[in-house]
Design an enzyme around this catalytic site. Structure first.
Site, PDB file in Angstrom:
ATOM      1  N   SER A 266       0.806  -1.198   0.132  1.00  0.00           N
ATOM      2  CA  SER A 266      -0.110  -0.217   0.112  1.00  0.00           C
ATOM      3  C   SER A 266       0.921   1.406  -0.046  1.00  0.00           C
ATOM      4  O   SER A 266       1.684   1.379  -0.740  1.00  0.00           O
ATOM      5  CB  SER A 266      -0.857  -0.209   1.176  1.00  0.00           C
ATOM      6  OG  SER A 266      -2.093   0.602   1.000  1.00  0.00           O
ATOM      7  N   HIS A 407      -7.705  -5.776  -0.215  1.00  0.00           N
ATOM      8  CA  HIS A 407      -6.441  -4.956  -0.171  1.00  0.00           C
ATOM      9  C   HIS A 407      -5.655  -5.482   1.185  1.00  0.00           C
ATOM     10  O   HIS A 407      -6.037  -5.456   2.390  1.00  0.00           O
ATOM     11  CB  HIS A 407      -6.948  -3.576   0.222  1.00  0.00           C
ATOM     12  CG  HIS A 407      -5.883  -2.387   0.422  1.00  0.00           C
ATOM     13  ND1 HIS A 407      -4.765  -2.225  -0.758  1.00  0.00           N
ATOM     14  CD2 HIS A 407      -5.157  -1.979   1.677  1.00  0.00           C
ATOM     15  CE1 HIS A 407      -4.180  -1.179  -0.318  1.00  0.00           C
ATOM     16  NE2 HIS A 407      -4.283  -1.168   0.971  1.00  0.00           N
TER      17      HIS A 407
END
Ligand code: GCU
Length: 427
Positions: A266, A407
């Site tokens: 990320s 994610h």
């Protein structure tokens, strides 16, 4: 029957309201492939003087620096010129994983005055020879990466989590091991690799404080109070921190400093990419779900955009980047140029199918659009279409997969990184 229909209609209504809310929370965000605007990417092989790069030598001697400067000027910022000393101190070491590995705690001290230091946690398999190693930042403190009771709880500022593991921006014992699924030490050590991690907030706390904390002030000239327009934000500072960890790993007798792979998830994947682009000593660069400002092409405006990221995280990039909010086509660069800067070293990009915010297709396309530069080094071209989920596609120097799911960085992702790294080693 009536009441059933009533419930059904009610459900549909609730779902409509919910999806409206989602849209309302992220106004102007496109997650529909058919609405991606037409765009032309800047030519990575076209020199500023109009000529074209045709050889690896010309890329390395002329164009690479132009592209690097353009990425730094407009997106991540440059490291300031002032030199800051960095020292390493081995604090302790002990056996872990039933004696299969050694874990070391290394204090990384920035600058001459006390008070600016980070703790690097290095776990290496016991081996006859120095081992290749992964290096990556963690989000919540080294103690969250493992249940190991000997790993100190970070004393730095932490982002409060929705759990008892933090309070008032301080970490506590309840956080120990809470991110362990993201750090599969056993599998990595068993595969013959080391794994070094460091808390990113030790280098620069992830808050917008006008760059008063973290390492930025160490670099100020007399009278300076914040980075200049084309100097680094937090991602630049974090990337610099990774290079300092590499300085240490090059000295560690258990680690093969020529084979250190930088990895990040990320925002820390954006960071690993910039670290890999900035520091040519990194062996492999791995970006996990890095999205906007990372692997994803900005011009696609799919999911998070340049405007949104600069509004919500004004401290991540250099001051010039927000000028391109909503004006992505005016950017002198796009993220395929970031990938190209990593050549001829190896790079791996990973997405997750449900992580539309990070634009999986855009993450793939920046890697694919680095075909031109990688071809100069004999790498085969990647297809314009991304592979299906959970099926990695690899060339000689590049790899990509999109994992089914959300994610995150999971064991599946790490397994692909280990496999890719082994492949690179065997060449
Ligand atoms: C937010 C942000 C992303 C970032 C992510 C993360 O979602 O918008 O750009 O990658 O946080 O770091 O977890």
């Amino acid at each position: 029957m009536l009441s059933r229909t009533g419930t059904f209609v009610g459900l549909i209504l609730v779902m409509c309201v919910m999806s409206d809310q989602v849209a309302a929370q992220r106004p102007g965000i496109n997650q529909d492939e058919t609405k991606v605007p037409a765009f032309t990417l800047p030519e990575v092989l076209k020199l500023n003087d109009g000529g074209w790069v045709e050889t690896a030598d010309a890329w390395q001697a002329k164009r690479r620096l132009e592209v690097f400067n353009a990425m730094a000027d407009n997106v991540y910022g440059h490291v300031p010129k002032k030199k800051v000393s960095v020292d390493f101190k081995l604090v302790s070491s002990w056996e872990v994983l039933d004696g299969a590995a050694i874990r070391k705690l290394v204090e990384v001290e920035f600058g001459d005055a006390p008070g600016n230091s980070a703790s690097l946690l290095v776990t290496v398999p016991k081996a006859e020879a120095p081992v290749p190693c992964f290096l990556g930042y963690n989000f919540h403190g080294n103690h969250t990466t493992t249940d190991d009771p000997k790993v100190p709880i970070t004393e730095s500022w932490v982002r409060d989590r929705k759990s008892p593991s933090t309070k008032g921006n301080r970490a506590n014992e309840a956080g120990r091991g809470t991110s362990a699924s993201r750090w599969p030490y056993r599998e990595i050590v068993d595969a013959g690799f080391g794994l070094a991690t460091i808390y990113y907030g030790d280098v620069d706390p992830d808050t917008h404080d006008e760059f008063k904390n973290g390492i930025h002030p160490l670099f100020y000239e007399a009278g300076q109070t914040k980075p200049k327009e084309t100097e680094w934000g937090s991602i630049g500072a974090w990337a610099w921190g990774l290079s300092r960890c590499l300085d240490y790993l090059e000295l560690d007798a258990n680690v093969d400093g020529a084979h250190v792979a930088v990895v990040g998830h990320s925002r820390l994947g954006k960071t690993s990419l910039w670290a890999g682009a900035s520091d040519e000593r990194f062996w492999i660069t791995i970006s996990n779900n890095s999205g906007c400002g990372g692997a994803a092409l900005s011009r696609r405006r799919f999911g998070e955009t340049v405007g949104v990221i600069n509004r919500v995280f004004p401290h991540w990039f250099c001051d010039r980047f927000p000028e391109f909010s909503g004006q992505e086509n005016d950017l002198p660069v796009d993220q395929h140029m970031l990938m190209s800067l990593i050549a001829p070293r190896a790079v791996y990009v990973a997405s997750a199918t449900q992580d539309l915010w990070a634009d999986p297709r855009g993450e793939y396309l920046s890697l694919q659009n680095a075909n031109g530069v990688y071809a100069l080094y004999g790498d085969s071209a990647m297809d314009v279409n991304p592979p299906v989920a959970d099926s990695p596609v690899v060339t000689n120097l590049r790899g990509y997969h999109s994992r089914t799911g959300k994610h995150d960085i999971t064991l599946f992702d790490w397994q692909q990184y280990v496999k890719f790294a082994k492949r690179q080693l065997s060449k």
